[in-house]
Enzyme design. Sequence first.
Site, PDB file in Angstrom:
ATOM      1  CG  PHE A   1      -2.049   0.931   1.173  1.00 11.99           C
ATOM      2  CD1 PHE A   1      -3.234   0.567   0.563  1.00 11.99           C
ATOM      3  CD2 PHE A   1      -1.948   2.202   1.709  1.00 11.99           C
ATOM      4  CE1 PHE A   1      -4.311   1.444   0.501  1.00 11.99           C
ATOM      5  CE2 PHE A   1      -3.012   3.092   1.645  1.00 11.99           C
ATOM      6  CZ  PHE A   1      -4.200   2.710   1.048  1.00 11.99           C
TER       7      PHE A   1
ATOM      8  CG  ASP B   1      -0.645  -1.452   7.246  1.00  8.85           C
ATOM      9  OD1 ASP B   1      -1.781  -1.715   7.694  1.00  8.85           O
ATOM     10  OD2 ASP B   1      -0.409  -0.440   6.560  1.00  8.85           O
TER      11      ASP B   1
ATOM     12  CE1 TYR C   1      -9.926   3.763   5.446  1.00  9.12           C
ATOM     13  CE2 TYR C   1      -9.011   5.126   7.184  1.00  9.12           C
ATOM     14  CZ  TYR C   1      -8.898   4.546   5.947  1.00  9.12           C
ATOM     15  OH  TYR C   1      -7.764   4.737   5.210  1.00  9.12           O
ATOM     16  CE  LYS C   2      -8.323   0.361   4.263  1.00 10.12           C
ATOM     17  NZ  LYS C   2      -6.872   0.428   4.352  1.00 10.12           N
TER      18      LYS C   2
ATOM     19  NE  ARG D   1      -9.916  -3.335  -2.852  1.00 14.98           N
ATOM     20  CZ  ARG D   1      -9.337  -2.594  -1.915  1.00 14.98           C
ATOM     21  NH1 ARG D   1      -8.181  -2.950  -1.404  1.00 14.98           N
ATOM     22  NH2 ARG D   1      -9.891  -1.466  -1.503  1.00 14.98           N
TER      23      ARG D   1
HETATM   24  C1  LIG Z   1      -6.243   1.619   4.276  1.00 19.26           C
HETATM   25  C2  LIG Z   1      -4.795   1.464   4.494  1.00 19.26           C
HETATM   26  C3  LIG Z   1      -4.059   2.491   5.065  1.00 19.26           C
HETATM   27  C4  LIG Z   1      -4.743   3.786   5.405  1.00 19.26           C
HETATM   28  O1  LIG Z   1      -3.944   4.722   6.000  1.00 19.26           O
HETATM   29  P1  LIG Z   1      -4.572   6.028   6.637  1.00 19.26           P
HETATM   30  O2  LIG Z   1      -3.389   6.809   7.008  1.00 19.26           O
HETATM   31  O3  LIG Z   1      -5.375   5.616   7.829  1.00 19.26           O
HETATM   32  O4  LIG Z   1      -5.423   6.685   5.610  1.00 19.26           O
HETATM   33  C5  LIG Z   1      -2.698   2.279   5.266  1.00 19.26           C
HETATM   34  N1  LIG Z   1      -2.108   1.110   4.934  1.00 19.26           N
HETATM   35  C6  LIG Z   1      -2.806   0.104   4.377  1.00 19.26           C
HETATM   36  C7  LIG Z   1      -2.143  -1.182   4.043  1.00 19.26           C
HETATM   37  C8  LIG Z   1      -4.169   0.253   4.139  1.00 19.26           C
HETATM   38  O5  LIG Z   1      -4.861  -0.722   3.579  1.00 19.26           O
END
Ligand SMILES: *Cc1c(COP(=O)(O)O)cnc(C)c1O
Length: 408
Positions: free
Chosen positions: A124, A193, A218-219, A367
Amino acid sequence: MTRDALAALDAADPLRAARDRFRLPPGVIYLDGNSLGPLPVATPGLVADAVERQWGEGLIRSWNDAGWIDLPQRIGAGIAPLLGTTPDCVIACDSVSVNLFKLAGAALAARPGRRVILAEAGDFPTDSYILAGLARIAGAELRLVARDAITAALDADTALLVLAHAHYATGAVHDMAAMNAAARAAGVLTLWDLSHSTGALALALDADGADLAVGCGYKYLGGGPGAPGFAWVARRHHADLQAPLQGWMGHAKPFDFTQDYTPATGVARLAVGTPPILAMTALAAGVATFDGIDMALAEAKSAALVRRFAILAADIAARFPALVVEPPPPGRHGAQLVLRHPRGRRVMAALIARGVIGDFRPSDRMRFGFPALYTRFTDLWDAAEALTQVLASDEWRDPRFDALGVVS
Ligand SMILES: *Cc1c(COP(=O)(O)O)cnc(C)c1O
């Protein structure tokens, strides 16, 4: 496969009652809870209470009387069972990006003399952006390596290995225990992560020997748009943990207003500024949707949903060869499936117009997420029907799908 067979799976689903914990709009099949979890039934009332009673009437007294000041730790304690850890090792705070910075910085401080941060290429993007920025100011080096070259790259210069447990695009899942063992043998700390794992997969951070972790609110956790994330630190590191963002909320006694910084005990020191109480209230409600949920059952149900959707999608791909089903990675995988189509962005837009909501990731990935608490097996059938209609009618070519929003 028939719709009736899928309905029978719903009837036998031990998690079926959990769907009542969410307010899902009628006419929508929501397959994007891996990006933004749906609204829990309890959230509007709890947020309204926090606004009207706690803030409106309690005013500043609510920091004590409504327990606002402890909310980050209480939410952390609620997340702990999902991670396979104890309540005192987790705190809800900041975004994933900021928490990555804090914990990666703490790891560099804990490994003086080692200057390499190792991470997986293609993870990510925010993770590598944050790590590159940290490396620049810390005089460290970010090394991005391919998935199959990670263990071989662990060397005496490496301070830290940062990995997404479940990959956001492919759903591939790392063997956490094996990676932790390899890293530890090389004197390297691990930072996981867990954004696509928390609330989707059964996790065992303590048993698997992880060092540090961050995750998303938030996921799957359903904390609402922009909800705070969380940070986790193995207890053996609490005493020495030195994060680069030293804020007053992580001070041992913030309301003594002393000049010198004395960190609070354990993960409490990872708090930086004043916690966003309204957002935290919504996050607490989201986390509470997992009360009593056996994550092994949740992971198994999501895997079954993914498997069946892959079968339905393969039937469609046989009719429309531009559609390609990306097979779920062997073994454990994230609660998602990717279908590729050269015009995937438009096909997804047309599906969303039909009320089947997934998302799109470049260059051609549609997805679909299958969170266990509210996704039904019959939803798979109905989503597959909609996809067939979209492809058979060519409606994705419609000019109304030319205009796209910034967020996909
Ligand atoms: C959704 C996600 C994030 C989101 O980061 P924010 O700083 O909270 O917006 C970070 N890393 C991964 C792997 C994600 O899937």
